[in-house]
Structure formats: structure tokens, C-alpha cells
Design a protein around this motif. Sequence first.
Motif, PDB file in Angstrom:
ATOM      1  N   GLN A   1       0.833  -1.194   0.000  1.00 48.20           N
ATOM      2  CA  GLN A   1       0.000   0.000   0.000  1.00 48.20           C
ATOM      3  C   GLN A   1       0.871   1.249   0.000  1.00 48.20           C
ATOM      4  OE1 GLN A   1      -2.777  -0.492   3.268  1.00 48.20           O
ATOM      5  NE2 GLN A   1      -3.426  -2.488   2.510  1.00 48.20           N
ATOM      6  N   GLU A   2       0.244   2.383  -0.250  1.00 49.44           N
ATOM      7  CA  GLU A   2       0.950   3.658  -0.331  1.00 49.44           C
ATOM      8  C   GLU A   2       0.611   4.518   0.882  1.00 49.44           C
ATOM      9  OE1 GLU A   2       1.095   7.569  -3.266  1.00 49.44           O
ATOM     10  OE2 GLU A   2       0.005   5.789  -3.882  1.00 49.44           O
ATOM     11  N   CYS A   3       1.612   5.200   1.391  1.00 50.20           N
ATOM     12  CA  CYS A   3       1.414   6.106   2.518  1.00 50.20           C
ATOM     13  C   CYS A   3       0.958   7.467   1.989  1.00 50.20           C
ATOM     14  CB  CYS A   3       2.715   6.261   3.304  1.00 50.20           C
ATOM     15  SG  CYS A   3       2.542   7.293   4.775  1.00 50.20           S
ATOM     16  N   LYS A   4      -0.074   8.015   2.614  1.00 48.77           N
ATOM     17  CA  LYS A   4      -0.573   9.354   2.265  1.00 48.77           C
ATOM     18  C   LYS A   4      -0.798  10.123   3.557  1.00 48.77           C
ATOM     19  CE  LYS A   4      -2.686   7.970  -2.027  1.00 48.77           C
ATOM     20  NZ  LYS A   4      -3.823   8.029  -2.913  1.00 48.77           N
ATOM     21  N   ASP A   5      -0.367  11.358   3.565  1.00 49.80           N
ATOM     22  CA  ASP A   5      -0.557  12.220   4.727  1.00 49.80           C
ATOM     23  C   ASP A   5      -1.624  13.253   4.368  1.00 49.80           C
ATOM     24  OD1 ASP A   5      -0.431  13.783   6.993  1.00 49.80           O
ATOM     25  OD2 ASP A   5       1.748  13.811   7.067  1.00 49.80           O
ATOM     26  N   ALA A   6      -2.795  13.121   4.977  1.00 51.91           N
ATOM     27  CA  ALA A   6      -3.946  13.957   4.641  1.00 51.91           C
ATOM     28  C   ALA A   6      -3.805  15.404   5.100  1.00 51.91           C
ATOM     29  CB  ALA A   6      -5.210  13.345   5.235  1.00 51.91           C
ATOM     30  N   ASP A   7      -3.034  15.632   6.164  1.00 55.11           N
ATOM     31  CA  ASP A   7      -2.904  16.991   6.706  1.00 55.11           C
ATOM     32  C   ASP A   7      -1.462  17.198   7.155  1.00 55.11           C
ATOM     33  OD1 ASP A   7      -2.980  19.410   8.040  1.00 55.11           O
ATOM     34  OD2 ASP A   7      -4.791  18.924   9.188  1.00 55.11           O
ATOM     35  N   LEU A   8      -0.713  17.955   6.381  1.00 55.80           N
ATOM     36  CA  LEU A   8       0.706  18.166   6.672  1.00 55.80           C
ATOM     37  C   LEU A   8       0.940  19.037   7.901  1.00 55.80           C
ATOM     38  CD1 LEU A   8       2.025  18.727   3.030  1.00 55.80           C
ATOM     39  CD2 LEU A   8       1.926  16.606   4.335  1.00 55.80           C
ATOM     40  N   THR A   9      -0.104  19.677   8.419  1.00 54.75           N
ATOM     41  CA  THR A   9       0.063  20.557   9.579  1.00 54.75           C
ATOM     42  C   THR A   9      -0.323  19.879  10.898  1.00 54.75           C
ATOM     43  OG1 THR A   9      -2.167  21.474   9.377  1.00 54.75           O
ATOM     44  CG2 THR A   9      -0.388  22.588   8.159  1.00 54.75           C
ATOM     45  N   ALA A  10      -0.922  18.688  10.827  1.00 59.85           N
ATOM     46  CA  ALA A  10      -1.361  17.992  12.040  1.00 59.85           C
ATOM     47  C   ALA A  10      -0.632  16.662  12.180  1.00 59.85           C
ATOM     48  CB  ALA A  10      -2.863  17.761  11.991  1.00 59.85           C
ATOM     49  N   PRO A  11      -0.285  16.279  13.405  1.00 59.59           N
ATOM     50  CA  PRO A  11       0.385  14.994  13.610  1.00 59.59           C
ATOM     51  C   PRO A  11      -0.606  13.831  13.511  1.00 59.59           C
ATOM     52  CG  PRO A  11       0.055  16.080  15.713  1.00 59.59           C
ATOM     53  CD  PRO A  11      -0.403  17.036  14.641  1.00 59.59           C
ATOM     54  N   ASP A  12      -0.066  12.663  13.213  1.00 58.53           N
ATOM     55  CA  ASP A  12      -0.839  11.409  13.178  1.00 58.53           C
ATOM     56  C   ASP A  12      -2.008  11.438  12.192  1.00 58.53           C
ATOM     57  OD1 ASP A  12       0.871  10.391  15.166  1.00 58.53           O
ATOM     58  OD2 ASP A  12      -0.379  11.249  16.756  1.00 58.53           O
ATOM     59  N   THR A  13      -1.798  12.032  11.035  1.00 63.99           N
ATOM     60  CA  THR A  13      -2.848  12.069  10.018  1.00 63.99           C
ATOM     61  C   THR A  13      -2.488  11.238   8.794  1.00 63.99           C
ATOM     62  OG1 THR A  13      -1.929  14.105   9.097  1.00 63.99           O
ATOM     63  CG2 THR A  13      -3.705  14.328  10.721  1.00 63.99           C
ATOM     64  N   TRP A  14      -1.423  10.458   8.873  1.00 61.77           N
ATOM     65  CA  TRP A  14      -1.039   9.623   7.736  1.00 61.77           C
ATOM     66  C   TRP A  14      -1.898   8.363   7.710  1.00 61.77           C
ATOM     67  CZ3 TRP A  14       0.872   4.652   8.353  1.00 61.77           C
ATOM     68  CH2 TRP A  14       1.268   4.281   9.637  1.00 61.77           C
ATOM     69  N   GLU A  15      -2.008   7.791   6.518  1.00 62.54           N
ATOM     70  CA  GLU A  15      -2.776   6.561   6.353  1.00 62.54           C
ATOM     71  C   GLU A  15      -2.180   5.723   5.243  1.00 62.54           C
ATOM     72  OE1 GLU A  15      -6.708   8.008   5.491  1.00 62.54           O
ATOM     73  OE2 GLU A  15      -6.257   8.314   3.376  1.00 62.54           O
ATOM     74  N   CYS A  16      -2.444   4.438   5.303  1.00 63.24           N
ATOM     75  CA  CYS A  16      -2.084   3.525   4.219  1.00 63.24           C
ATOM     76  C   CYS A  16      -3.289   3.457   3.287  1.00 63.24           C
ATOM     77  CB  CYS A  16      -1.774   2.129   4.759  1.00 63.24           C
ATOM     78  SG  CYS A  16      -0.277   2.016   5.751  1.00 63.24           S
ATOM     79  N   ALA A  17      -3.029   3.576   1.998  1.00 64.64           N
ATOM     80  CA  ALA A  17      -4.097   3.542   0.996  1.00 64.64           C
ATOM     81  C   ALA A  17      -3.862   2.381   0.037  1.00 64.64           C
ATOM     82  CB  ALA A  17      -4.132   4.858   0.232  1.00 64.64           C
ATOM     83  N   CYS A  18      -4.943   1.734  -0.333  1.00 67.63           N
ATOM     84  CA  CYS A  18      -4.873   0.587  -1.246  1.00 67.63           C
ATOM     85  C   CYS A  18      -4.551   1.061  -2.658  1.00 67.63           C
ATOM     86  CB  CYS A  18      -6.211  -0.140  -1.245  1.00 67.63           C
ATOM     87  SG  CYS A  18      -6.671  -0.741   0.392  1.00 67.63           S
TER      88      CYS A  18
END
Length: 125
Positions: free
Chosen positions: A20-37
Motif C-alpha cells: 500500500q501507499e502512505c498518504k498524509d492527509a494533513d501536513l500541519t497535524a500529527p498522526d494524520t497519515w494513512e495507508c491507501a490501497c
Amino acid sequence: CATNECDSDEVKQRCAAVGQECKDADLTAPDTWECACPPPQTGAAGQGPAECKLDECAAQCGTCADRDGSGNACEKAGQACVEPDDKAASVMDWMCVCVTPQGAATAAGKAVGACPELDECRDVS
């Protein structure tokens, strides 16, 4: 300060290890990354592997009802496409369904063929 958490090798590897690919939805907030299919699969999960889904009736892929972008094989034959199991690992299980007054005819991975014609004298109750 803007930080892409997916730039971290540790975070990136958690997603890459399951394809899967890592995506960070909000670069200004911590712990907002997710794995996407990966496409055509769908699904994402925060801070860990996602449960990927694949609707072979809706997607375009080598095992899908629309293999090459020319349209859903079932719909082109005037039939309905049914995906009984949308888990990403469950492939080639989609079916074309032709519903008739006498019941349903199905064919796995292809169009049923010709749907029986409705005979108003025979089929109407």
C-alpha cells in the motif's frame, strides 16, 4: 510547520510492506497519515494497513467485468453484474445475472449469453 509523515522511512515501510501507499492527509497535524490501497482497489486506514476492497463490477482491471475500458461485459449484454465478495484477494468471482420471470440465470466471469425472451402468453400470471 508542515511535515509529511510519509517521508519517514519507518512510516512509509509500514504501508509498503503490505503493498500500500502512505498518504498524509494533513501536513500541519500529527498522526494524520494513512495507508491507501493501490487502484483499482479501494480502502484506507489511519496509521496502519487498510482493508482493501475490489468491486470487479465497478472497477476496470484484468479480472474485472470491464477489462479494457470498453465497458462492463454484463451491462453491454443487458444484464446485471453481481460481486459476491469484494475482498481484494477474491478475484474472478463476479457474475452476470439475467433475471427472468422463471428465476435467474447466472454465469461467472462472463455474460450469460442470450437472456430468455419474455413470452407474454406464457410468462404472465
